[in-house]
Scaffold this active site. Structure first.
Site, short mmCIF file in Angstrom:
data_model
loop_
_atom_site.label_atom_id
_atom_site.label_comp_id
_atom_site.label_asym_id
_atom_site.label_seq_id
_atom_site.Cartn_x
_atom_site.Cartn_y
_atom_site.Cartn_z
CE LYS A 14 16.35 8.59 -2.17
NZ LYS A 14 15.71 8.52 -0.88
CE1 TYR A 54 10.82 9.70 -4.23
CE2 TYR A 54 12.06 11.59 -4.94
CZ TYR A 54 12.08 10.33 -4.18
OH TYR A 54 13.36 9.75 -3.95
NE ARG A 119 10.61 -0.56 -1.76
CZ ARG A 119 10.45 0.75 -1.25
NH1 ARG A 119 10.85 1.59 -2.13
NH2 ARG A 119 9.60 0.87 -0.54
CB THR A 125 10.98 4.92 4.25
OG1 THR A 125 10.12 4.14 3.04
CG2 THR A 125 11.31 6.25 3.91
NE ARG A 136 16.11 3.34 1.82
CZ ARG A 136 14.88 3.46 1.12
NH1 ARG A 136 14.05 2.56 1.65
NH2 ARG A 136 14.57 4.23 0.22
CG ASN A 156 16.16 6.93 2.69
OD1 ASN A 156 16.68 7.45 1.57
ND2 ASN A 156 14.91 6.79 2.70
CG HIS A 159 14.14 5.73 -5.72
ND1 HIS A 159 13.06 5.94 -5.15
CD2 HIS A 159 14.05 5.24 -6.70
CE1 HIS A 159 11.95 5.38 -6.03
NE2 HIS A 159 12.60 5.15 -6.94
CD GLU A 170 10.26 5.03 -9.44
OE1 GLU A 170 9.71 5.60 -8.57
OE2 GLU A 170 11.13 4.04 -9.41
P1 ADP Z 1 10.87 4.82 -0.27
O1 ADP Z 1 12.29 5.56 -0.69
O2 ADP Z 1 11.41 3.94 0.93
O3 ADP Z 1 10.13 4.27 -1.30
P2 ADP Z 1 9.09 6.85 -0.13
O4 ADP Z 1 8.60 6.76 -1.62
O5 ADP Z 1 7.70 6.86 0.71
O6 ADP Z 1 10.20 5.87 0.41
O7 ADP Z 1 9.67 8.27 0.06
C1 ADP Z 1 10.65 8.84 -0.87
C2 ADP Z 1 11.84 9.40 -0.03
O8 ADP Z 1 11.31 10.71 0.69
C3 ADP Z 1 12.43 8.66 1.08
O9 ADP Z 1 13.21 7.59 0.47
C4 ADP Z 1 12.84 9.66 1.96
O10 ADP Z 1 14.28 10.06 1.59
C5 ADP Z 1 11.89 10.75 1.85
N1 ADP Z 1 10.99 11.02 2.87
C6 ADP Z 1 9.78 10.08 2.94
N2 ADP Z 1 9.11 10.38 3.89
C7 ADP Z 1 9.62 11.44 4.79
C8 ADP Z 1 9.20 12.23 5.69
N3 ADP Z 1 8.10 12.08 6.38
N4 ADP Z 1 10.07 13.22 5.89
C9 ADP Z 1 11.13 13.42 5.25
N5 ADP Z 1 11.52 12.87 4.34
C10 ADP Z 1 10.83 11.88 3.87
MG MG Z 2 8.88 4.96 -2.74
#
Ligand code: ADP
Ligand code: MG
Length: 201
Positions: A14, A54, A119, A125, A136, A156, A159, A170
């Protein structure tokens, strides 16, 4: 069923990962497991690419909202909303801003259990609660709390596809068929061959 060694997953470094000069560190962590890089590009994503990415998984909104709410509850704090979809809508808007703020690097990694391993190495996350030894957990410090109080996405660094079906949706969103390269590396013989009979000649 396809051999597990052909499993593929999408990783995106990212904008904050690139700004923090962590490209090499991140790639090294995946590469050293034996996974193979089969596609790579740098680009500045558009908001519509991010929104579409997303929303590829129809369950994502429910999950992302649920995860945020659970994290607040676990700490005895109050989430910004008790409706997961409402939380998710906020997150999508924040992600569009975050993910288009600079260049990202998209890549595809291939090998046995690629989705699960990537992962595991990436970590949870929220960097605040991500495990020690994960990317992370080790390289950044953001939290739900800070992201909400500043109305922005959690920073973080990475992705990574969450499941095999997610990876399968994806990868074609970011790469054309021809941009993903089929090739071999010699260490695959040690990782996957049934007997290692070529060592002694
Ligand atoms: P991951 O990237 O671990 O798969 P998710 O798919 O749940 O996580 O969410 C996508 C991305 O959205 C996260 O990596 C993070 O950057 C952001 N994110 C997730 N939840 C929140 C939240 N509650 N507030 C702000 N940003 C969030
Ligand atoms: Mg995700």
């Amino acid at each position: 069923m396809a051999h597990p060694k052909t499993e593929r997953t999408l990783v995106i470094v990212k904008p904050d990962g690139i700004q923090r000069a962590l490209i090499g560190e991140i790639m090294q962590r995946y590469e050293r497991t034996g996974l193979k890089l089969v596609a790579l590009k740098m680009l500045v994503p558009t908001e519509s690419m991010i929104e579409a990415h997303y929303l590829l998984d129809s369950n994502w909104k429910k999950n992302v909202g649920g995860k945020a709410i659970a994290s607040y509850m676990k700490k005895g704090e109050t989430p910004p909303s008790s409706d997961p979809i409402e939380v998710a809508n906020l997150v999508v808007a924040r992600l569009k801003k975050y993910m288009t703020s600079g260049p990202v690097i998209a890549m595809v990694w291939e090998g046995a259990h690629a989705v699960e391993l990537v992962r595991k190495i990436t970590g949870g996350t929220e960097p605040r609660s991500a495990g020690i030894g994960t990317i992370r957990g080790d390289f950044v410090l953001d939290s739900y709390q800070m992201a909400d109080s500043d109305d922005r996405a959690i920073r973080n660094l990475i992705h990574a596809s969450g499941t095999i079906p997610e990876a399968e949706m994806e990868i074609p969103h970011w790469f054309t068929h021809g941009e993903v390269v089929n090739y071999h590396v010699p260490h695959e013989a040690i990782l996957y061959d049934v007997d290692m009979k070529n060592i002694l000649g």
